[in-house]
Design an enzyme around this catalytic site. Structure first.
Site, PDB file in Angstrom:
ATOM      1  N   HIS A 115       0.752  -1.154   0.090  1.00  0.00           N
ATOM      2  CA  HIS A 115      -0.054   0.086  -0.089  1.00  0.00           C
ATOM      3  C   HIS A 115       0.725   1.304   0.073  1.00  0.00           C
ATOM      4  CE1 HIS A 115      -2.943  -2.805   2.391  1.00  0.00           C
ATOM      5  NE2 HIS A 115      -3.512  -2.423   1.094  1.00  0.00           N
ATOM      6  N   LYS A 126     -15.408  -7.777   5.870  1.00  0.00           N
ATOM      7  CA  LYS A 126     -14.260  -8.570   6.327  1.00  0.00           C
ATOM      8  C   LYS A 126     -14.367  -8.145   7.810  1.00  0.00           C
ATOM      9  CE  LYS A 126     -11.449  -8.167   2.367  1.00  0.00           C
ATOM     10  NZ  LYS A 126     -10.205  -7.464   2.021  1.00  0.00           N
ATOM     11  N   ARG A 136      -2.176  -5.825  -7.926  1.00  0.00           N
ATOM     12  CA  ARG A 136      -1.127  -6.822  -7.611  1.00  0.00           C
ATOM     13  C   ARG A 136      -0.924  -7.917  -8.622  1.00  0.00           C
ATOM     14  NH1 ARG A 136      -3.597  -8.659  -2.154  1.00  0.00           N
ATOM     15  NH2 ARG A 136      -5.184  -8.620  -3.539  1.00  0.00           N
ATOM     16  N   SER A 171      -3.029  -7.979   3.429  1.00  0.00           N
ATOM     17  CA  SER A 171      -2.956  -7.559   4.756  1.00  0.00           C
ATOM     18  C   SER A 171      -3.317  -9.146   5.488  1.00  0.00           C
ATOM     19  CB  SER A 171      -4.228  -6.463   5.233  1.00  0.00           C
ATOM     20  OG  SER A 171      -3.831  -5.482   4.512  1.00  0.00           O
TER      21      SER A 171
HETATM   22  N1  COA Z   1      -0.400  -4.210  -1.535  1.00  0.00           N
HETATM   23  C1  COA Z   1      -0.757  -5.162  -0.605  1.00  0.00           C
HETATM   24  N2  COA Z   1      -1.854  -5.485  -0.754  1.00  0.00           N
HETATM   25  C2  COA Z   1      -2.599  -4.852  -1.200  1.00  0.00           C
HETATM   26  C3  COA Z   1      -2.585  -3.920  -2.397  1.00  0.00           C
HETATM   27  C4  COA Z   1      -1.136  -3.553  -2.251  1.00  0.00           C
HETATM   28  N3  COA Z   1      -0.992  -2.678  -3.143  1.00  0.00           N
HETATM   29  N4  COA Z   1      -3.589  -3.548  -2.858  1.00  0.00           N
HETATM   30  C5  COA Z   1      -4.594  -4.476  -2.186  1.00  0.00           C
HETATM   31  N5  COA Z   1      -4.035  -5.131  -1.315  1.00  0.00           N
HETATM   32  C6  COA Z   1      -4.887  -6.021  -0.501  1.00  0.00           C
HETATM   33  C7  COA Z   1      -5.254  -5.669   0.702  1.00  0.00           C
HETATM   34  O1  COA Z   1      -4.494  -5.720   1.765  1.00  0.00           O
HETATM   35  C8  COA Z   1      -6.584  -6.738   0.951  1.00  0.00           C
HETATM   36  O2  COA Z   1      -5.996  -7.684   1.536  1.00  0.00           O
HETATM   37  P1  COA Z   1      -6.850  -8.800   2.588  1.00  0.00           P
HETATM   38  O3  COA Z   1      -8.069  -9.357   1.661  1.00  0.00           O
HETATM   39  O4  COA Z   1      -5.827  -9.657   2.999  1.00  0.00           O
HETATM   40  O5  COA Z   1      -7.161  -7.650   3.723  1.00  0.00           O
HETATM   41  C9  COA Z   1      -6.913  -7.001  -0.309  1.00  0.00           C
HETATM   42  O6  COA Z   1      -5.990  -6.475  -1.339  1.00  0.00           O
HETATM   43  C10 COA Z   1      -8.230  -6.268  -0.852  1.00  0.00           C
HETATM   44  O7  COA Z   1      -7.976  -4.989  -0.717  1.00  0.00           O
HETATM   45  P2  COA Z   1      -9.171  -3.970  -0.119  1.00  0.00           P
HETATM   46  O8  COA Z   1      -8.481  -2.776   0.616  1.00  0.00           O
HETATM   47  O9  COA Z   1     -10.057  -4.857   1.075  1.00  0.00           O
HETATM   48  O10 COA Z   1      -9.828  -3.431  -1.303  1.00  0.00           O
HETATM   49  P3  COA Z   1     -10.943  -3.886  -2.089  1.00  0.00           P
HETATM   50  O11 COA Z   1     -10.529  -3.707  -3.609  1.00  0.00           O
HETATM   51  O12 COA Z   1     -11.682  -5.071  -1.596  1.00  0.00           O
HETATM   52  O13 COA Z   1     -12.130  -2.606  -1.924  1.00  0.00           O
HETATM   53  C11 COA Z   1     -13.172  -0.869  -0.854  1.00  0.00           C
HETATM   54  C12 COA Z   1     -12.627  -2.211  -0.764  1.00  0.00           C
HETATM   55  C13 COA Z   1     -13.694  -0.391   0.854  1.00  0.00           C
HETATM   56  C14 COA Z   1     -12.447   0.243  -1.385  1.00  0.00           C
HETATM   57  C15 COA Z   1     -14.471  -1.266  -1.672  1.00  0.00           C
HETATM   58  O14 COA Z   1     -15.044  -2.223  -0.983  1.00  0.00           O
HETATM   59  C16 COA Z   1     -15.542  -0.104  -1.555  1.00  0.00           C
HETATM   60  O15 COA Z   1     -15.565   0.975  -2.474  1.00  0.00           O
HETATM   61  N6  COA Z   1     -16.578  -0.071  -0.819  1.00  0.00           N
HETATM   62  C17 COA Z   1     -17.595   1.302  -0.499  1.00  0.00           C
HETATM   63  C18 COA Z   1     -18.818   0.732  -0.815  1.00  0.00           C
HETATM   64  C19 COA Z   1     -19.120   0.911  -2.437  1.00  0.00           C
HETATM   65  O16 COA Z   1     -18.844   2.103  -2.840  1.00  0.00           O
HETATM   66  N7  COA Z   1     -19.399  -0.054  -3.190  1.00  0.00           N
HETATM   67  C20 COA Z   1     -19.604   0.173  -4.627  1.00  0.00           C
HETATM   68  C21 COA Z   1     -18.267   0.133  -5.285  1.00  0.00           C
HETATM   69  S1  COA Z   1     -18.297  -0.313  -6.676  1.00  0.00           S
END
Ligand code: COA
Length: 161
Positions: A17, A41, A90, A128
């Site tokens: 990140h 989660k 990733r 994470s």
């Molecule tokens: N380096 C290391 N790990 C990374 C990374 C990076 N550059 N980028 C992502 N990851 C990992 C995260 O650590 C996480 O790992 P985990 O599953 O082990 O915890 C995983 O990738 C997923 O990342 P996360 O941060 O949980 O993001 P997401 O892509 O699932 O999106 C939100 C999360 C909050 C941005 C998304 O659900 C959201 O926008 N929610 C709001 C509701 C909404 O508007 N919904 C409609 C949107 S279409």
């Protein structure tokens, strides 16, 4: 002012990140790292703790802010007058889900762009959950998360045993 929002769960923030945050800080006047409060989660750290861990890792990045949001990401983007959603990619496995989210966000507001940044190769295997699993089993997470938050991770994991 070009404002980018980098949303995520950050439970906890990793060097993967941080790599995206540092590189996007060079591209925008302001980057807001937005910690999701209501994601599905069950987080290890509270939203306040996740924000504090990011804040502590941000030394030397004056145009990066840390905040949290609840509800629809697009509503938050509007509330901050931001124009761009920043996401890290990733591996190919991230693509389909990210593509779906980007298209849904475009449907919600076509003026807001999603940009994808390739995570550096050395962090492409990181997540994470993997950090938490390795740390909970006593493994070494040095180099994978910002150094000054490592004790917080081991300490927090002890409280849930
Ligand atoms: N380096 C290391 N790990 C990374 C990374 C990076 N550059 N980028 C992502 N990851 C990992 C995260 O650590 C996480 O790992 P985990 O599953 O082990 O915890 C995983 O990738 C997923 O990342 P996360 O941060 O949980 O993001 P997401 O892509 O699932 O999106 C939100 C999360 C909050 C941005 C998304 O659900 C959201 O926008 N929610 C709001 C509701 C909404 O508007 N919904 C409609 C949107 S279409």
């Amino acid at each position: 002012m070009k404002i980018g929002v980098y949303p995520g769960s950050f439970d906890p923030v990793t060097e993967g990140h941080m790599d995206i945050i540092k590189r996007s800080a060079k591209m925008f006047d302001k980057v807001i790292v937005a910690v999701a409060r209501n994601y599905s989660k069950k987080p290890l750290f509270t939203a306040e703790e996740r924000m504090e861990l990011i804040q502590r890792s941000l030394q030397g990045l004056p145009n990066v802010e840390v905040d949290s949001f609840e509800g629809l990401l697009m509503d938050y983007i509007h509330s901050k007058d931001a124009q761009v959603i920043i996401k890290g990619l990733r591996a190919i496995s991230d693509f389909e889900y990210e593509f779906q989210m980007a298209l849904m966000n475009r449907k919600l507001d076509s003026k807001v762009e999603t940009i994808f940044m390739m995570t550096s190769y050395k962090y492409s295997f990181l997540s994470s959950s993997m950090i938490k699993e390795v740390a909970s089993l006593g493994g070494c997470i040095a180099g994978l998360v910002p150094e000054n938050i490592i004790p917080d991770i081991y300490r927090k994991l002890k409280t849930i045993r």
